[in-house]
Design a protein around this motif. Structure first.
Motif, PDB file in Angstrom:
ATOM      1  N   GLN A  18      20.328  59.915  48.348  1.00  0.00           N
ATOM      2  CA  GLN A  18      19.348  59.743  47.281  1.00  0.00           C
ATOM      3  C   GLN A  18      20.049  59.515  45.943  1.00  0.00           C
ATOM      4  O   GLN A  18      19.644  58.653  45.158  1.00  0.00           O
ATOM      5  N   LYS A  19      21.117  60.240  45.677  1.00  0.00           N
ATOM      6  CA  LYS A  19      21.849  60.068  44.425  1.00  0.00           C
ATOM      7  C   LYS A  19      22.568  58.729  44.389  1.00  0.00           C
ATOM      8  O   LYS A  19      22.667  58.094  43.342  1.00  0.00           O
ATOM      9  N   MET A  20      23.070  58.292  45.545  1.00  0.00           N
ATOM     10  CA  MET A  20      23.742  56.994  45.589  1.00  0.00           C
ATOM     11  C   MET A  20      22.754  55.849  45.416  1.00  0.00           C
ATOM     12  O   MET A  20      23.087  54.827  44.833  1.00  0.00           O
ATOM     13  N   ARG A  21      21.531  56.022  45.929  1.00  0.00           N
ATOM     14  CA  ARG A  21      20.516  54.982  45.759  1.00  0.00           C
ATOM     15  C   ARG A  21      20.136  54.812  44.296  1.00  0.00           C
ATOM     16  O   ARG A  21      19.853  53.697  43.844  1.00  0.00           O
ATOM     17  N   LEU A  22      20.128  55.902  43.540  1.00  0.00           N
ATOM     18  CA  LEU A  22      19.840  55.807  42.104  1.00  0.00           C
ATOM     19  C   LEU A  22      20.889  54.956  41.401  1.00  0.00           C
ATOM     20  O   LEU A  22      20.567  54.146  40.523  1.00  0.00           O
ATOM     21  N   VAL A  23      22.147  55.122  41.791  1.00  0.00           N
ATOM     22  CA  VAL A  23      23.229  54.325  41.202  1.00  0.00           C
ATOM     23  C   VAL A  23      23.124  52.878  41.664  1.00  0.00           C
ATOM     24  O   VAL A  23      23.284  51.948  40.873  1.00  0.00           O
ATOM     25  N   ALA A  24      22.843  52.682  42.938  1.00  0.00           N
ATOM     26  CA  ALA A  24      22.759  51.323  43.487  1.00  0.00           C
ATOM     27  C   ALA A  24      21.620  50.531  42.848  1.00  0.00           C
ATOM     28  O   ALA A  24      21.747  49.321  42.638  1.00  0.00           O
ATOM     29  N   ASP A  25      20.530  51.205  42.520  1.00  0.00           N
ATOM     30  CA  ASP A  25      19.396  50.519  41.892  1.00  0.00           C
ATOM     31  C   ASP A  25      19.762  49.980  40.513  1.00  0.00           C
ATOM     32  O   ASP A  25      19.202  48.980  40.064  1.00  0.00           O
ATOM     33  N   ALA A  47      28.843  57.097  41.462  1.00  0.00           N
ATOM     34  CA  ALA A  47      29.219  55.815  40.859  1.00  0.00           C
ATOM     35  C   ALA A  47      30.617  55.383  41.305  1.00  0.00           C
ATOM     36  O   ALA A  47      30.872  54.192  41.461  1.00  0.00           O
ATOM     37  N   LYS A  48      31.510  56.339  41.529  1.00  0.00           N
ATOM     38  CA  LYS A  48      32.865  55.992  41.983  1.00  0.00           C
ATOM     39  C   LYS A  48      32.837  55.365  43.371  1.00  0.00           C
ATOM     40  O   LYS A  48      33.547  54.398  43.631  1.00  0.00           O
ATOM     41  N   ASP A  49      32.019  55.916  44.257  1.00  0.00           N
ATOM     42  CA  ASP A  49      31.946  55.379  45.615  1.00  0.00           C
ATOM     43  C   ASP A  49      31.321  53.992  45.641  1.00  0.00           C
ATOM     44  O   ASP A  49      31.781  53.102  46.356  1.00  0.00           O
ATOM     45  N   VAL A  50      30.285  53.778  44.856  1.00  0.00           N
ATOM     46  CA  VAL A  50      29.632  52.468  44.792  1.00  0.00           C
ATOM     47  C   VAL A  50      30.582  51.448  44.166  1.00  0.00           C
ATOM     48  O   VAL A  50      30.700  50.315  44.644  1.00  0.00           O
ATOM     49  N   MET A  72      30.665  36.243  41.041  1.00  0.00           N
ATOM     50  CA  MET A  72      29.946  36.981  42.078  1.00  0.00           C
ATOM     51  C   MET A  72      28.786  37.786  41.493  1.00  0.00           C
ATOM     52  O   MET A  72      28.887  38.347  40.419  1.00  0.00           O
ATOM     53  N   VAL A  73      27.682  37.822  42.253  1.00  0.00           N
ATOM     54  CA  VAL A  73      26.489  38.582  41.875  1.00  0.00           C
ATOM     55  C   VAL A  73      26.142  39.500  43.046  1.00  0.00           C
ATOM     56  O   VAL A  73      26.253  39.107  44.208  1.00  0.00           O
ATOM     57  N   ILE A  74      25.713  40.710  42.741  1.00  0.00           N
ATOM     58  CA  ILE A  74      25.323  41.654  43.780  1.00  0.00           C
ATOM     59  C   ILE A  74      23.895  41.313  44.195  1.00  0.00           C
ATOM     60  O   ILE A  74      22.941  41.593  43.476  1.00  0.00           O
ATOM     61  N   LYS A  75      23.773  40.699  45.355  1.00  0.00           N
ATOM     62  CA  LYS A  75      22.460  40.281  45.829  1.00  0.00           C
ATOM     63  C   LYS A  75      21.726  41.451  46.467  1.00  0.00           C
ATOM     64  O   LYS A  75      20.592  41.741  46.113  1.00  0.00           O
ATOM     65  N   THR A  76      22.369  42.107  47.414  1.00  0.00           N
ATOM     66  CA  THR A  76      21.768  43.278  48.051  1.00  0.00           C
ATOM     67  C   THR A  76      22.798  44.390  48.109  1.00  0.00           C
ATOM     68  O   THR A  76      23.995  44.139  48.248  1.00  0.00           O
ATOM     69  N   ILE A  77      22.309  45.598  47.997  1.00  0.00           N
ATOM     70  CA  ILE A  77      23.161  46.782  48.163  1.00  0.00           C
ATOM     71  C   ILE A  77      22.285  47.819  48.846  1.00  0.00           C
ATOM     72  O   ILE A  77      21.177  48.108  48.403  1.00  0.00           O
ATOM     73  N   MET A  78      22.760  48.314  49.982  1.00  0.00           N
ATOM     74  CA  MET A  78      21.963  49.229  50.795  1.00  0.00           C
ATOM     75  C   MET A  78      22.705  50.542  50.984  1.00  0.00           C
ATOM     76  O   MET A  78      23.909  50.554  51.233  1.00  0.00           O
ATOM     77  N   ILE A  79      21.967  51.638  50.874  1.00  0.00           N
ATOM     78  CA  ILE A  79      22.517  52.967  51.101  1.00  0.00           C
ATOM     79  C   ILE A  79      21.705  53.598  52.232  1.00  0.00           C
ATOM     80  O   ILE A  79      20.503  53.805  52.094  1.00  0.00           O
ATOM     81  N   ASP A  80      22.367  53.874  53.348  1.00  0.00           N
ATOM     82  CA  ASP A  80      21.712  54.529  54.481  1.00  0.00           C
ATOM     83  C   ASP A  80      22.298  55.919  54.656  1.00  0.00           C
ATOM     84  O   ASP A  80      23.399  56.206  54.176  1.00  0.00           O
ATOM     85  N   GLU A  81      21.583  56.768  55.366  1.00  0.00           N
ATOM     86  CA  GLU A  81      22.065  58.114  55.597  1.00  0.00           C
ATOM     87  C   GLU A  81      23.148  58.116  56.655  1.00  0.00           C
ATOM     88  O   GLU A  81      23.092  57.381  57.630  1.00  0.00           O
ATOM     89  N   ALA A  82      24.139  58.963  56.446  1.00  0.00           N
ATOM     90  CA  ALA A  82      25.227  59.119  57.405  1.00  0.00           C
ATOM     91  C   ALA A  82      24.775  60.078  58.511  1.00  0.00           C
ATOM     92  O   ALA A  82      23.855  60.874  58.316  1.00  0.00           O
TER      93      ALA A  82
END
Length: 95
Positions: A18-25, A47-50, A72-82
């Protein structure tokens, strides 16, 4: 190479999805270099991991496909649960 797609993955990264998705958004749709600058000044630990995955994708594109990292442009970035580690059954042993 207009429209070339480059992928990068990070597997089993510790931290809350959930925290990584906030950064990815925040960085979705931005230029890669602009996203790295944005992530550099964030205090969130995710943010470091992303940023690491974005740097990997840029390096792969430059090295393997001869692309320019500035374009380069970030088109999609997906965060799934491990996968969650299994819990041990600690019923105790008789004395």
């Amino acid at each position: 190479m207009e429209g070339q797609l480059v992928k990068a993955f990070a597997v089993r990264v510790p931290g809350s999805p959930q925290k990584m998705r906030l950064v990815a958004d925040l960085v979705r749709g931005q230029a890669a270099n602009e996203a790295l600058v944005t992530l550099k000044f964030m205090t969130n630990a995710a943010a470091k991991d992303v940023a690491k995955v974005i740097r990997t994708a840029v390096a792969n594109a430059e090295e393997n496909f001869g692309m320019n990292g500035d374009d380069m442009v970030i088109k999609t970035i997906m965060i799934d649960e491990a996968p969650m580690p299994g819990r041990k059954n600690s019923t105790g042993t008789p004395i």
